[in-house]
Design a protein around this motif. Structure first.
Motif, PDB file in Angstrom:
ATOM      1  N   GLU A   1      -0.317  -0.168   0.808  1.00  0.00           N
ATOM      2  CA  GLU A   1      -0.384  -1.394   0.170  1.00  0.00           C
ATOM      3  C   GLU A   1      -0.693  -1.006  -1.398  1.00  0.00           C
TER       4      GLU A   1
ATOM      5  N   ARG B   1      -5.404  -7.125  -1.899  1.00  0.00           N
ATOM      6  CA  ARG B   1      -4.378  -6.983  -0.854  1.00  0.00           C
ATOM      7  C   ARG B   1      -3.858  -8.193  -0.178  1.00  0.00           C
TER       8      ARG B   1
ATOM      9  N   GLY C   1       1.708  -5.022   2.339  1.00  0.00           N
ATOM     10  CA  GLY C   1       0.228  -5.163   2.727  1.00  0.00           C
ATOM     11  C   GLY C   1      -0.038  -6.688   3.081  1.00  0.00           C
TER      12      GLY C   1
ATOM     13  N   SER D   1       7.743  -5.474   1.982  1.00  0.00           N
ATOM     14  CA  SER D   1       6.976  -5.308   0.587  1.00  0.00           C
ATOM     15  C   SER D   1       7.345  -6.437  -0.425  1.00  0.00           C
TER      16      SER D   1
ATOM     17  N   TYR E   1      -4.582   1.939  -0.176  1.00  0.00           N
ATOM     18  CA  TYR E   1      -4.472   0.973  -1.156  1.00  0.00           C
ATOM     19  C   TYR E   1      -3.993   1.703  -2.423  1.00  0.00           C
TER      20      TYR E   1
END
Length: 473
Positions: free
Chosen positions: A45, A52, A23, A198, A161
């Motif tokens: 995310e 975030r 994210g 990531s 999320y």
């Protein structure tokens, strides 16, 4: 396409061309780039919405080449000069061809970013020496991340999320699905192409200690607590070809009073070149004036890690006031060095002897912190090669320093198309990587300010576009 709604599980049933895991900057660039190609994009995310953006939310700028002045950068910054800066800070531990590829691609970054709503500050002056080389985001990294998320939502990227990818399933060299935890349950999520962006494993204490040993217990993590390295481990477990030393990374000297995670840029201590740095025995251990701070700040985390108890102290006097960006924490202050030593818990007499030796070695010169000046020592151990001034003007100031890890360099190997390489020598069929998880392709050690964002932006854009093309085929 539907934007994220935590109560809405449509994304679990919908078909996706490109799955982006991550994210931060690289992931968002990949999602935007894939969407520009018409792909149906899902971005996962692992953090809550309020957190975030990963490490990118703590950034300020990216480094980019330019052949002439731009709206946000002064003068010119050529490919060769950029590469020389990278070569010097890495001690030659970089893939020149790959580094130059990123450098050349950086020339188009600011225009592409502006096209998605990113705004920049005017070129900076002052002692950071970055007005010619680095483009600063108006509002910093948090504003950058928010802008990209708004652009992604507007373009129809599906964003979820608190959706943590736990495992990756491959069929040979081909990604099949990810196992994702969301709302307390695990789900299989498939896509035609995968982009992993990531981050590294810098927030994983066990992995850090595995690489560094017990000294890692004294490290602070400058950025997000969510970079646990799970997807890096998953890629390696699926036979991805690794690159990089797990003990190498972006490690800087930060204020020892910083929080364990998410201290960010404001915890960095930037007065090192204006004074001396000693360990908890009162001894200097490295040249504080070796080069401009943006080209040397990222070696000091490793230097501090090598000292007893992984702690050091930056000491200046009144002459340094106003010449650097202070930490968010006020320094210890005293009218005598003896008093400062006691406040910092440094042995008094060893510190006084160190300062006496240093002061006696300072040579006459013309102090100018904006250039590599002629103020140096002669006869000190170690020598200070620039900006050496005697410590003799009270009040005296001291910052305690710890190692602050930003991101790690162990990652997976990729080609120019961001396609992941396998241990077999083949390329993964539909797996691409961008950002910290592949930065070790360019960075072997050391760091120059803003280059991580450059790598993430360049390879994020490439990974997204290539993943979209792969999905169509």
């Amino acid at each position: 396409m539907q934007n994220n709604n935590q109560a809405n599980s449509d994304w679990l049933r919908n078909s996706h061309d490109v799955l982006v895991i991550g994210g931060g900057n690289a992931a968002l660039c990949a999602a935007l780039s894939a969407r520009e190609q018409g792909a149906r994009v899902l971005l996962l995310e692992s953090a809550p919405k309020v957190w975030r953006g990963g490490n990118s939310s703590h950034t300020r700028n990216l480094r980019c080449m330019h052949k002439a002045p731009t709206a946000v950068l002064s003068d010119a910054y050529t490919e060769d000069e950029f590469f020389e800066d990278v070569w010097r800070v890495t001690g030659g531990q970089t893939n020149e061809e790959m580094a130059r590829f990123v450098i050349r691609a950086s020339e188009t970054c600011t225009d592409w970013m502006a096209g998605h709503g990113v705004r920049f500050q005017p070129s900076l002056g002052g002692t950071l020496h970055l007005g010619r080389t680095n483009a600063f985001f108006l509002g910093g990294g948090k504003a950058l991340v928010n802008t990209y998320y708004k652009a992604a939502e507007r373009m129809g990227v599906t964003i979820v999320y608190e959706a943590e990818a736990l495992e990756l399933s491959f069929q040979g060299n081909r990604f099949d699905h990810a196992v994702v935890e969301w709302q307390g349950k695990t789900h299989k999520v498939s896509a035609r192409s995968l982009v992993v962006a990531s981050g590294g494993f810098e927030s994983n204490r066990e992995w850090l200690e595995e690489a560094w040993g017990p000294v890692a217990r004294n490290f602070r993590i400058r950025g997000t607590r969510f970079n646990q390295g799970k997807m890096l481990r998953a890629l390696l477990d699926n036979d991805a070809l690794a690159i990089g030393d797990p003990t190498q990374g972006h490690a800087v000297a930060i204020d020892a009073r910083s929080p364990e995670y998410d201290g960010g840029i404001v915890t960095r201590v930037d007065c090192v070149s204006l004074g001396i740095v000693v360990n908890n025995q009162g001894k200097r251990f490295y040249d504080e004036g070796e080069d401009f701070w943006p080209k040397r700040y990222a070696i000091w985390g490793r230097l501090v890690a090598g000292q007893p108890d992984q702690i050091a102290y930056s000491i200046t006097d009144a002459k340094a006031v106003g010449r650097f960006m202070p930490s968010v924490f006020p320094p210890e202050q005293a009218n005598t060095l003896e008093e400062l030593a006691r406040k910092l818990n440094i042995p008094v007499h060893p510190l006084l002897n160190t300062v006496k030796e240093y002061n006696a070695a300072v040579q006459p010169g013309d102090f100018d912190h904006s250039v590599l000046d002629n103020c140096r020592t002669q006869g000190a151990t170690p020598e200070k090669t620039h900006w050496a001034q005697t410590l003799d003007t009270p009040p005296y100031f001291g910052y305690p320093l710890r190692t602050g890890i930003t991101f790690t360099y162990l990652g997976v190997q990729v080609d120019h198309c961001a396609r992941m390489k396998m241990n077999s020598g083949d390329m993964a069929d539909n797996v691409f990587a961008a950002g910290e998880v592949m930065a070790g392709n360019i960075l072997g050690k050391g760091y120059v300010a803003g280059f991580g964002m450059t790598i993430g932006t360049v390879f994020g854009r490439i990974a997204g576009a290539e993943a979209a093309r792969n999905a169509k085929n």
